[in-house]
Design a protein around this motif. Structure first.
Motif, PDB file in Angstrom:
ATOM      1  N   GLN A 148      34.439  64.794  13.141  1.00  0.00           N
ATOM      2  CA  GLN A 148      35.138  66.174  12.961  1.00  0.00           C
ATOM      3  C   GLN A 148      35.984  66.292  11.707  1.00  0.00           C
ATOM      4  OE1 GLN A 148      38.058  66.613  16.250  1.00  0.00           O
ATOM      5  NE2 GLN A 148      38.239  64.312  16.543  1.00  0.00           N
ATOM      6  N   PHE A 149      36.283  65.104  11.102  1.00  0.00           N
ATOM      7  CA  PHE A 149      36.900  64.875   9.892  1.00  0.00           C
ATOM      8  C   PHE A 149      36.076  64.802   8.729  1.00  0.00           C
ATOM      9  CE2 PHE A 149      40.033  63.878  13.154  1.00  0.00           C
ATOM     10  CZ  PHE A 149      40.915  65.000  12.737  1.00  0.00           C
ATOM     11  N   ARG A 150      36.352  65.122   7.358  1.00  0.00           N
ATOM     12  CA  ARG A 150      35.561  64.675   6.289  1.00  0.00           C
ATOM     13  C   ARG A 150      36.075  63.311   5.755  1.00  0.00           C
ATOM     14  NH1 ARG A 150      34.568  68.216   1.454  1.00  0.00           N
ATOM     15  NH2 ARG A 150      36.846  68.298   1.432  1.00  0.00           N
ATOM     16  N   LEU A 151      37.179  62.947   6.191  1.00  0.00           N
ATOM     17  CA  LEU A 151      37.733  61.520   5.673  1.00  0.00           C
ATOM     18  C   LEU A 151      36.747  60.353   6.022  1.00  0.00           C
ATOM     19  CD1 LEU A 151      40.172  60.260   4.283  1.00  0.00           C
ATOM     20  CD2 LEU A 151      41.061  59.938   6.609  1.00  0.00           C
ATOM     21  N   HIS A 152      36.380  59.656   4.957  1.00  0.00           N
ATOM     22  CA  HIS A 152      35.419  58.600   5.272  1.00  0.00           C
ATOM     23  C   HIS A 152      36.019  57.235   4.587  1.00  0.00           C
ATOM     24  CE1 HIS A 152      34.898  58.945   0.576  1.00  0.00           C
ATOM     25  NE2 HIS A 152      34.839  60.336   1.013  1.00  0.00           N
ATOM     26  N   TRP A 153      35.238  56.218   4.788  1.00  0.00           N
ATOM     27  CA  TRP A 153      35.795  54.847   4.477  1.00  0.00           C
ATOM     28  C   TRP A 153      35.950  54.679   2.823  1.00  0.00           C
ATOM     29  CZ3 TRP A 153      37.333  50.374   6.942  1.00  0.00           C
ATOM     30  CH2 TRP A 153      37.178  50.611   8.498  1.00  0.00           C
ATOM     31  N   GLY A 154      35.477  55.710   2.036  1.00  0.00           N
ATOM     32  CA  GLY A 154      35.660  55.574   0.651  1.00  0.00           C
ATOM     33  C   GLY A 154      37.383  55.516   0.258  1.00  0.00           C
ATOM     34  N   PHE A 155      38.136  56.171   1.115  1.00  0.00           N
ATOM     35  CA  PHE A 155      39.458  56.197   1.107  1.00  0.00           C
ATOM     36  C   PHE A 155      40.004  54.555   1.167  1.00  0.00           C
ATOM     37  CE2 PHE A 155      43.943  56.195   2.740  1.00  0.00           C
ATOM     38  CZ  PHE A 155      44.396  56.945   1.552  1.00  0.00           C
ATOM     39  N   GLY A 178      30.472  59.763   0.266  1.00  0.00           N
ATOM     40  CA  GLY A 178      31.158  60.017   1.120  1.00  0.00           C
ATOM     41  C   GLY A 178      31.398  61.513   1.466  1.00  0.00           C
ATOM     42  N   THR A 179      31.704  62.372   0.524  1.00  0.00           N
ATOM     43  CA  THR A 179      31.769  63.670   0.652  1.00  0.00           C
ATOM     44  C   THR A 179      30.695  64.680   0.180  1.00  0.00           C
ATOM     45  OG1 THR A 179      34.151  63.392  -0.419  1.00  0.00           O
ATOM     46  CG2 THR A 179      33.766  65.790  -0.081  1.00  0.00           C
ATOM     47  N   GLU A 180      30.065  64.742  -1.003  1.00  0.00           N
ATOM     48  CA  GLU A 180      28.974  65.501  -0.859  1.00  0.00           C
ATOM     49  C   GLU A 180      27.641  65.105  -0.165  1.00  0.00           C
ATOM     50  OE1 GLU A 180      29.616  68.471  -2.344  1.00  0.00           O
ATOM     51  OE2 GLU A 180      31.775  67.966  -2.575  1.00  0.00           O
ATOM     52  N   ARG A 181      27.527  63.696  -0.355  1.00  0.00           N
ATOM     53  CA  ARG A 181      26.358  62.882   0.167  1.00  0.00           C
ATOM     54  C   ARG A 181      25.026  63.600  -0.551  1.00  0.00           C
ATOM     55  NH1 ARG A 181      27.464  61.776   6.500  1.00  0.00           N
ATOM     56  NH2 ARG A 181      29.480  60.980   6.364  1.00  0.00           N
ATOM     57  N   ALA A 218      43.935  67.279  16.562  1.00  0.00           N
ATOM     58  CA  ALA A 218      42.878  67.171  15.498  1.00  0.00           C
ATOM     59  C   ALA A 218      43.018  68.280  14.484  1.00  0.00           C
ATOM     60  CB  ALA A 218      41.636  67.087  15.749  1.00  0.00           C
ATOM     61  N   GLN A 219      43.349  69.753  14.838  1.00  0.00           N
ATOM     62  CA  GLN A 219      43.616  70.782  14.058  1.00  0.00           C
ATOM     63  C   GLN A 219      44.771  70.384  13.293  1.00  0.00           C
ATOM     64  OE1 GLN A 219      43.189  74.004  16.618  1.00  0.00           O
ATOM     65  NE2 GLN A 219      41.108  74.084  16.728  1.00  0.00           N
ATOM     66  N   ARG A 220      45.741  69.877  13.772  1.00  0.00           N
ATOM     67  CA  ARG A 220      47.164  69.828  13.119  1.00  0.00           C
ATOM     68  C   ARG A 220      47.012  68.513  12.177  1.00  0.00           C
ATOM     69  NH1 ARG A 220      48.965  70.729  18.536  1.00  0.00           N
ATOM     70  NH2 ARG A 220      49.093  68.615  19.128  1.00  0.00           N
ATOM     71  N   ILE A 221      46.248  67.672  12.360  1.00  0.00           N
ATOM     72  CA  ILE A 221      46.171  66.778  11.052  1.00  0.00           C
ATOM     73  C   ILE A 221      45.402  66.894  10.409  1.00  0.00           C
ATOM     74  CG2 ILE A 221      47.512  64.791  12.835  1.00  0.00           C
ATOM     75  CD1 ILE A 221      44.813  63.542  12.956  1.00  0.00           C
ATOM     76  N   TYR A 222      44.264  67.899  10.437  1.00  0.00           N
ATOM     77  CA  TYR A 222      43.254  67.832   9.608  1.00  0.00           C
ATOM     78  C   TYR A 222      43.443  68.314   8.128  1.00  0.00           C
ATOM     79  CZ  TYR A 222      38.738  69.835   7.627  1.00  0.00           C
ATOM     80  OH  TYR A 222      37.734  70.034   7.161  1.00  0.00           O
ATOM     81  N   PRO A 223      44.671  69.005   7.645  1.00  0.00           N
ATOM     82  CA  PRO A 223      45.146  69.026   6.362  1.00  0.00           C
ATOM     83  C   PRO A 223      45.475  67.569   5.958  1.00  0.00           C
ATOM     84  CG  PRO A 223      46.051  70.640   7.731  1.00  0.00           C
ATOM     85  CD  PRO A 223      45.468  69.624   8.799  1.00  0.00           C
ATOM     86  N   LEU A 224      45.928  66.869   6.511  1.00  0.00           N
ATOM     87  CA  LEU A 224      46.186  65.630   5.937  1.00  0.00           C
ATOM     88  C   LEU A 224      44.993  64.667   5.741  1.00  0.00           C
ATOM     89  CD1 LEU A 224      48.290  63.125   5.071  1.00  0.00           C
ATOM     90  CD2 LEU A 224      48.164  62.473   7.378  1.00  0.00           C
ATOM     91  N   THR A 225      43.997  64.602   6.326  1.00  0.00           N
ATOM     92  CA  THR A 225      42.724  64.146   6.154  1.00  0.00           C
ATOM     93  C   THR A 225      42.067  64.694   5.236  1.00  0.00           C
ATOM     94  OG1 THR A 225      41.507  65.373   7.871  1.00  0.00           O
ATOM     95  CG2 THR A 225      42.523  63.394   8.739  1.00  0.00           C
TER      96      THR A 225
END
Length: 417
Positions: free
Chosen positions: A244-251, A316-319, A103-110
């Protein structure tokens, strides 16, 4: 017709190239040429950005003091400065090999995908307008109005799960569409220039949102800060890969919007009419296409896409709605659309690239001390290199036109003499 008159016609037909020999490949060559120009612009901007990083590095300045004695030291320091900065940007935008967990390794991509989501949606809004011949720089205002309306539906309405989020998405698209539709209507009815209109509406939207955040209906209870209440849980985009990630279904919404715009422009009658209006309004009007209706439709569509970018931020991000929720996404969307050559999938991948720049710039600054403004320099250089070939071609065409007029004048004067 005599035989002697028919012979030249037959010879001309035989010498002419077959019309279908090159026609099918022409769009593909045009697309490949545009893609190659975009790639070369990115590479050139990164090279110049690396040089700028190098010449402003303290180690390079120290080594330059004895450059003529040991030039390799200076060149090595320049390479180390530039490569370490871009390596840190990669770690912050794509993959962090120093992470202890997957999770830490792919966090930048998310994070890149999260930041890219509003850029893609707003960039599509700008790109669609470009294809219709309109220079829409009002994505910032359309994003703000879409975000404001979506936030209000999100925290003021009480609806079931699923229905509430759908209402938020529709409200944001409607808000952006109305704000963009004002431009299209005024352009169609009065001929007012869309650049002036969108600039004015950007400022109106910014101040309108700031005013709303001072009113009780939009102000968070018990707080004097210009922040709205948090949108309800039923109005939020679920996390795409977990909390644990901020990536949401808005993508996913951004991907679907890209597919829709690609279909609309290249597979629908409406898209054909919009592209015809952008290519040649007079010819489109002669063919029976309503240019005024095209302006209104395309600005409604462009505003709706930019409004969805506001939804991605709010739900998604700020809410929650803040005065700075749009950041500079609306203005960056212009460069995203330019880099993507106003094509849906080109805009999509350009949004990913700019999202990587934004996400990786923070890591680059924290790890190497490189000023994050270098990211803005690289982005600006990309736009410059993309705009340079058309400018050069325009200059060459003008030179040829002047030479042609001069040759014609000389020939006329000789004939008179």
């Amino acid at each position: 017709m005599s035989a002697t008159g028919a012979a030249p016609a037959v010879a001309e037909q035989q010498s002419a190239p077959p019309p279908t020999a090159t026609t099918p490949d022409a769009p593909r060559r045009t697309w490949l040429g545009s893609a190659l120009q975009s790639v070369l612009a990115i590479v050139a901007a990164l090279v110049l950005g690396g040089l700028l990083i190098a010449v402003t590095d303290e180690r390079v300045a120290d080594a330059a003091g004895y450059f003529f004695a040991r030039p390799a030291d200076t060149l090595g320091a320049m390479w180390a400065a530039a490569s370490s900065a871009y390596e840190a940007m990669f770690y912050g935008a794509v993959y962090n090999p120093n992470g202890t967990t997957f999770a830490q390794r792919i966090y930048p991509l998310t994070e890149t995908l999260t930041v890219a989501t509003p850029l893609i949606l707003a960039g599509l809004g700008v790109a669609v307008a470009f294809r219709a011949g309109l220079f829409n720089i009002g994505a910032q205002g359309q994003l703000l109005i879409g975000a404001a309306l979506a936030a209000w539906v999100g925290f003021a309405w009480q609806l079931p799960v699923g229905v509430h989020l759908l209402a938020v998405v529709l409200a944001g698209a409607l808000g952006g569409a109305l704000w963009g539709g004002i431009v299209g209507l005024l352009k169609a009815r009065t001929g007012a220039h869309e650049v002036i209109l969108t600039i004015m509406l950007n400022y109106i939207a910014l101040n309108l949102v700031a005013y709303l955040l001072t009113r009780p209906a939009f102000l968070r209870p018990g707080s004097s800060n210009p922040v709205s209440p948090q949108v309800a849980e039923t109005a939020m985009f679920p996390r795409l890969l977990g909390e644990q990630f901020r990536l949401h279904w808005g993508f996913v919404l951004a991907v679907l919007a890209t597919v829709f715009v690609a279909w609309l422009l290249h597979r629908s009658t409406v898209g054909f009419e919009l592209r015809s209006v952008g290519a040649n309004p007079r010819a489109a009007r002669t063919a029976g296409i309503s240019v005024t209706r095209g302006y209104v439709v395309v600005m409604l569509l462009a505003g709706a896409l930019a409004g969805l970018a506001g939804v991605a931020q709010v739900a998604g991000t700020e809410r929650a709605l803040t005065s700075g929720i749009a950041a500079s996404f609306g203005f960056d969307a212009i460069t995203v659309a330019l880099l993507g050559r106003s094509r849906p999938w080109g805009t999509f991948f350009a949004g990913l690239l700019y999202g990587a720049f934004r996400a990786g710039g923070v890591t680059m600054q924290s790890m190497t001390g490189t000023n994050i403004d270098i990211v803005l320099v690289v982005q600006s250089l990309i736009v410059l290199f993309i705009a340079l070939p058309p400018l050069l071609r325009t200059g060459q065409d003008r030179v040829r036109a002047r030479r042609g007029r001069g040759t014609t004048t000389t020939a006329t004067e000789g004939a008179r003499a």
